[in-house]
Design a protein around this motif. Structure first.
Motif, PDB file in Angstrom:
ATOM      1  N   ASN A  12       0.831  -1.206   0.000  1.00 27.21           N
ATOM      2  CA  ASN A  12       0.000   0.000   0.000  1.00 27.21           C
ATOM      3  C   ASN A  12       0.862   1.250   0.000  1.00 27.21           C
ATOM      4  N   THR A  14       2.451   4.744  -0.803  1.00 26.99           N
ATOM      5  CA  THR A  14       1.937   5.996  -1.346  1.00 26.99           C
ATOM      6  C   THR A  14       2.689   6.337  -2.617  1.00 26.99           C
ATOM      7  N   THR A  45     -13.761  -1.285   4.246  1.00 25.12           N
ATOM      8  CA  THR A  45     -14.044  -0.364   3.151  1.00 25.12           C
ATOM      9  C   THR A  45     -14.735   0.878   3.679  1.00 25.12           C
ATOM     10  N   HIS A  89      -5.930   7.024  -8.011  1.00 28.50           N
ATOM     11  CA  HIS A  89      -6.063   7.314  -6.578  1.00 28.50           C
ATOM     12  C   HIS A  89      -4.930   8.196  -6.067  1.00 28.50           C
ATOM     13  N   LEU A  94      -3.730   9.305  -2.141  1.00 27.46           N
ATOM     14  CA  LEU A  94      -3.979   7.971  -1.629  1.00 27.46           C
ATOM     15  C   LEU A  94      -3.176   6.956  -2.427  1.00 27.46           C
ATOM     16  N   SER A  95      -2.978   5.800  -1.843  1.00 29.40           N
ATOM     17  CA  SER A  95      -2.191   4.768  -2.500  1.00 29.40           C
ATOM     18  C   SER A  95      -2.995   4.078  -3.590  1.00 29.40           C
ATOM     19  N   ASP A  99      -5.402   1.300  -0.698  1.00 26.05           N
ATOM     20  CA  ASP A  99      -6.329   2.438  -0.608  1.00 26.05           C
ATOM     21  C   ASP A  99      -7.316   2.429  -1.770  1.00 26.05           C
ATOM     22  N   SER A 102     -10.064   0.031  -0.899  1.00 25.54           N
ATOM     23  CA  SER A 102     -10.792   0.157   0.364  1.00 25.54           C
ATOM     24  C   SER A 102     -11.257   1.566   0.694  1.00 25.54           C
ATOM     25  N   ARG A 103     -10.679   2.579   0.101  1.00 26.31           N
ATOM     26  CA  ARG A 103     -11.088   3.965   0.363  1.00 26.31           C
ATOM     27  C   ARG A 103     -11.743   4.500  -0.911  1.00 26.31           C
TER      28      ARG A 103
END
Length: 355
Positions: A12, A14, A45, A89, A94-95, A99, A102-103
């Motif tokens: 994950n 960045t 999530t 992303h 965000l990664s 990310d 899940s984001r």
């Protein structure tokens, strides 16, 4: 205890592409982290509401068959390790790794924005593509129903659309899509990368199983909706041996057309894919990357128009020959009538009738 569905990315990190600050864990405590802090909680999530000013994205790419698209969501919980949308992303600090899976971001005002854009006096009709970046039927669509609201506006205005998805959730909307298809206004493409459930679970960990996607193809075709199958991507030395079988199963399910794309690894996708290979296929990681580089002119990725979708060299030609032979054998890709742009009528009001 319920079994936790795995994620796709194994890391994950960045992105550094936009000079974002890098954060490094304190190594002095890493060997005691579990005893001091306890095991990390399961990755859950999250969904953030995004309210863009416009919803139609335009492109002038000469190697895709549409010039406008809608993406109801950013990020995608399916977690496909090869997803070319992952680098987007990084724009949000965000990664592109975990990310991205899940984001997530949802655009609940998408249908309202679409209605406004279709009502503009100078709007010119052309098919709108859904699912060009992230999946419009990923799991959160079950709750948010943004894609269904968009379909409601398109059905009301007789606007043509083309959907691409890896999810059998699309059959939920047959009640909208079948009447549109009967008027030449809708097509659906279901993406199936592998028929091996173990491979699919690794490469696309939170997407529906291959058999569920084939069942969706059958239901869509039975409802009279022109249905395509996308074998994308083809991953050398992991899924390429399945091309003929995939085409055969697609035709058996009722698909009319199929296409394939060799795996693409733009920007941060390449190191994510390499880390995934080292974790899940270490015995053939070098071979896989060597073939990919032979397809991509010696690089991990070829960003050039035309060749980025087809690949180049003897491996790309072999894939094309095999695929086209299989399609001829099973009667796919014979006729592809265009979507009808002549029935469009602008929205009647600010709300209209949403399904």
């Amino acid at each position: 205890m319920a079994r936790r569905t795995p994620r796709g990315a194994t890391v994950n990190a960045t992105s550094a592409r936009f000079a974002l600050p890098q954060v490094m864990a304190d190594g002095d405590w890493l060997d005691m982290q579990d005893q001091v802090d306890g095991a990390p909680p399961p990755l859950r999530t999250s969904v953030t509401v995004e309210r863009p000013r416009t919803i139609l994205s335009r492109n002038s790419s000469p190697d895709v068959p549409f010039d406008r698209s809608i993406n109801p969501y950013r990020g995608c919980e399916h977690g496909c390790i090869y997803c070319f949308a992952r680098p987007s992303h990084a724009y949000h600090d965000l990664s592109p790794g975990l990310d991205f899976e899940s984001r997530l971001f949802a655009k609940p005002n998408a249908a309202e924005l679409l209605r406004a854009e279709l009502a503009r006096p100078g709007y010119r009709v052309a098919p709108i593509a859904l699912g060009t970046n992230t999946d419009p039927y990923q799991p959160i669509e079950g709750e948010w129903r943004i894609t269904r609201d968009i379909l409601g506006v398109l059905a009301e205005t007789n606007h043509p659309l083309a959907i691409t998805t890896k999810s059998d959730r699309v059959v939920r909307d047959i009640d909208i899509l079948a009447p549109m298809a009967a008027r030449g206004l809708a097509t659906v493409c279901v993406s199936i990368t592998s028929l091996d459930a173990r491979v699919a679970r690794t490469v696309e960990p939170r997407a529906p199983t291959p058999e569920r996607r084939l069942a969706a193809v059958a239901k869509l075709a039975a409802a009279g909706i022109p249905t395509y199958v996308s074998i994308a991507p083809v991953i050398p030395a992991i899924t390429d041996h399945e091309i003929e079988h995939l085409v055969a199963r697609a035709a058996e399910a009722g698909a009319r057309h199929a296409f394939f794309v060799p795996v693409r690894l733009p920007h941060e996708v390449a190191p994510l894919f390499r880390a995934w290979l080292d974790t899940h296929f270490p015995e053939r990681a070098g071979k896989v990357m060597a073939i990919i580089q032979s397809l991509r002119g010696g690089r991990d990725n070829d960003p050039d128009f035309f060749t980025r979708m087809r690949g180049q060299g003897p491996w790309a030609e072999l894939l094309r020959v095999r695929f086209h032979r299989a399609c001829r054998l099973h009667g796919l890709n014979r006729n592809r009538p265009p979507l009808d742009t002549g029935q469009f009528r602008p929205p009647s009001g600010p709300q209209g009738e949403l399904f």
